[in-house]
Design a protein around this motif. Sequence first.
Motif, PDB file in Angstrom:
ATOM      1  N   GLU A   9       0.827  -1.188   0.000  1.00 16.04           N
ATOM      2  CA  GLU A   9       0.000   0.000   0.000  1.00 16.04           C
ATOM      3  C   GLU A   9       0.869   1.249   0.000  1.00 16.04           C
ATOM      4  OE1 GLU A   9      -3.687   1.639   2.797  1.00 16.04           O
ATOM      5  OE2 GLU A   9      -2.307   0.126   3.534  1.00 16.04           O
ATOM      6  N   ARG A  10       0.522   2.210  -0.829  1.00 17.68           N
ATOM      7  CA  ARG A  10       1.262   3.465  -0.854  1.00 17.68           C
ATOM      8  C   ARG A  10       0.579   4.439   0.093  1.00 17.68           C
ATOM      9  NH1 ARG A  10       1.575   7.919  -4.429  1.00 17.68           N
ATOM     10  NH2 ARG A  10      -0.061   7.072  -5.721  1.00 17.68           N
ATOM     11  N   VAL A  15       5.534   3.246   2.687  1.00 14.25           N
ATOM     12  CA  VAL A  15       4.981   2.107   1.970  1.00 14.25           C
ATOM     13  C   VAL A  15       4.622   1.048   3.010  1.00 14.25           C
ATOM     14  CG1 VAL A  15       5.451   0.255   0.309  1.00 14.25           C
ATOM     15  CG2 VAL A  15       6.324   2.559  -0.117  1.00 14.25           C
ATOM     16  N   LYS A  26       6.006  -1.079   7.815  1.00 19.54           N
ATOM     17  CA  LYS A  26       5.789   0.250   7.263  1.00 19.54           C
ATOM     18  C   LYS A  26       7.160   0.871   7.043  1.00 19.54           C
ATOM     19  CE  LYS A  26       3.281   4.477   8.272  1.00 19.54           C
ATOM     20  NZ  LYS A  26       2.664   5.263   9.349  1.00 19.54           N
ATOM     21  N   TYR A  29       9.372   6.708   3.353  1.00 27.43           N
ATOM     22  CA  TYR A  29      10.007   7.026   2.080  1.00 27.43           C
ATOM     23  C   TYR A  29      11.473   7.362   2.284  1.00 27.43           C
ATOM     24  CZ  TYR A  29       5.372   7.278  -0.095  1.00 27.43           C
ATOM     25  OH  TYR A  29       4.134   6.997  -0.583  1.00 27.43           O
ATOM     26  N   THR A  64       9.304  11.339  -2.270  1.00 29.88           N
ATOM     27  CA  THR A  64       7.926  10.915  -2.436  1.00 29.88           C
ATOM     28  C   THR A  64       7.853   9.801  -3.478  1.00 29.88           C
ATOM     29  OG1 THR A  64       7.191  13.152  -1.969  1.00 29.88           O
ATOM     30  CG2 THR A  64       5.588  11.681  -2.969  1.00 29.88           C
ATOM     31  N   VAL A  65       7.216   8.719  -3.099  1.00 34.10           N
ATOM     32  CA  VAL A  65       7.014   7.640  -4.050  1.00 34.10           C
ATOM     33  C   VAL A  65       5.721   7.930  -4.810  1.00 34.10           C
ATOM     34  CG1 VAL A  65       6.476   5.190  -4.292  1.00 34.10           C
ATOM     35  CG2 VAL A  65       8.268   5.914  -2.717  1.00 34.10           C
ATOM     36  N   ASP A  67       4.803   6.000  -7.552  1.00 32.14           N
ATOM     37  CA  ASP A  67       4.220   4.767  -8.071  1.00 32.14           C
ATOM     38  C   ASP A  67       5.019   3.566  -7.569  1.00 32.14           C
ATOM     39  OD1 ASP A  67       2.397   3.240  -9.420  1.00 32.14           O
ATOM     40  OD2 ASP A  67       3.353   3.451 -11.375  1.00 32.14           O
ATOM     41  N   ILE A  68       4.323   2.452  -7.432  1.00 32.13           N
ATOM     42  CA  ILE A  68       4.972   1.203  -7.041  1.00 32.13           C
ATOM     43  C   ILE A  68       4.635   0.168  -8.105  1.00 32.13           C
ATOM     44  CG2 ILE A  68       5.110  -0.629  -5.303  1.00 32.13           C
ATOM     45  CD1 ILE A  68       4.083   1.400  -3.248  1.00 32.13           C
ATOM     46  N   LEU A  78      10.249   1.157  -7.116  1.00 29.42           N
ATOM     47  CA  LEU A  78       9.647   2.391  -6.637  1.00 29.42           C
ATOM     48  C   LEU A  78       9.942   3.519  -7.617  1.00 29.42           C
ATOM     49  CD1 LEU A  78      10.479   2.285  -2.805  1.00 29.42           C
ATOM     50  CD2 LEU A  78       8.433   1.477  -3.980  1.00 29.42           C
ATOM     51  N   TRP A  80      10.110   7.407  -7.931  1.00 30.12           N
ATOM     52  CA  TRP A  80      10.182   8.552  -7.034  1.00 30.12           C
ATOM     53  C   TRP A  80       9.750   9.835  -7.724  1.00 30.12           C
ATOM     54  CZ3 TRP A  80      11.315   7.841  -1.932  1.00 30.12           C
ATOM     55  CH2 TRP A  80      11.823   6.584  -1.581  1.00 30.12           C
ATOM     56  N   LYS A  85      14.079   5.854 -10.669  1.00 28.30           N
ATOM     57  CA  LYS A  85      13.278   4.633 -10.706  1.00 28.30           C
ATOM     58  C   LYS A  85      14.098   3.390 -10.996  1.00 28.30           C
ATOM     59  CE  LYS A  85      12.031   5.566 -15.469  1.00 28.30           C
ATOM     60  NZ  LYS A  85      10.977   5.718 -16.468  1.00 28.30           N
TER      61      LYS A  85
END
Length: 107
Positions: A9-10, A15, A26, A29, A64-65, A67-68, A78, A80, A85
């Motif tokens: 989960e983002r 994450v 958990k 970032y 900050t992420v 997308d995963i 990840l 960023w 990436k």
Amino acid sequence: MTPHPTQIERLPDAVGVQWSDGHQSKYSYQLLRQKCPCARCQSEKSDKNLLRLLPVDPLVKALTVVDIQLVGRYAIRLIWGDGHKTGIYTFEFLRSLQPSPTKTVPS
Ligand SMILES: [Zn+2]
């Protein structure tokens, strides 16, 4: 056998991973970026003459992420906020960052 994530989960600043053995992790970032396993980050880290400063403010883009992505069945990539990436985080690596708490005998 290494446990695998059943849910990733983002969160706004981290994450969250739910593991197949019930463990929940958990990863902030900031931690994930510091531990980025890609060749570039690793070589930067091994160069002692290079001072590498990571922004402390969790709201800055580099931390900050955005997308995963799942990489095969063994890792996540990840993406960023600053476009970085190349880091592939294997499940085993993620798990080693935050191993299960040692089981204590309930008192
Ligand atoms: Zn990296």
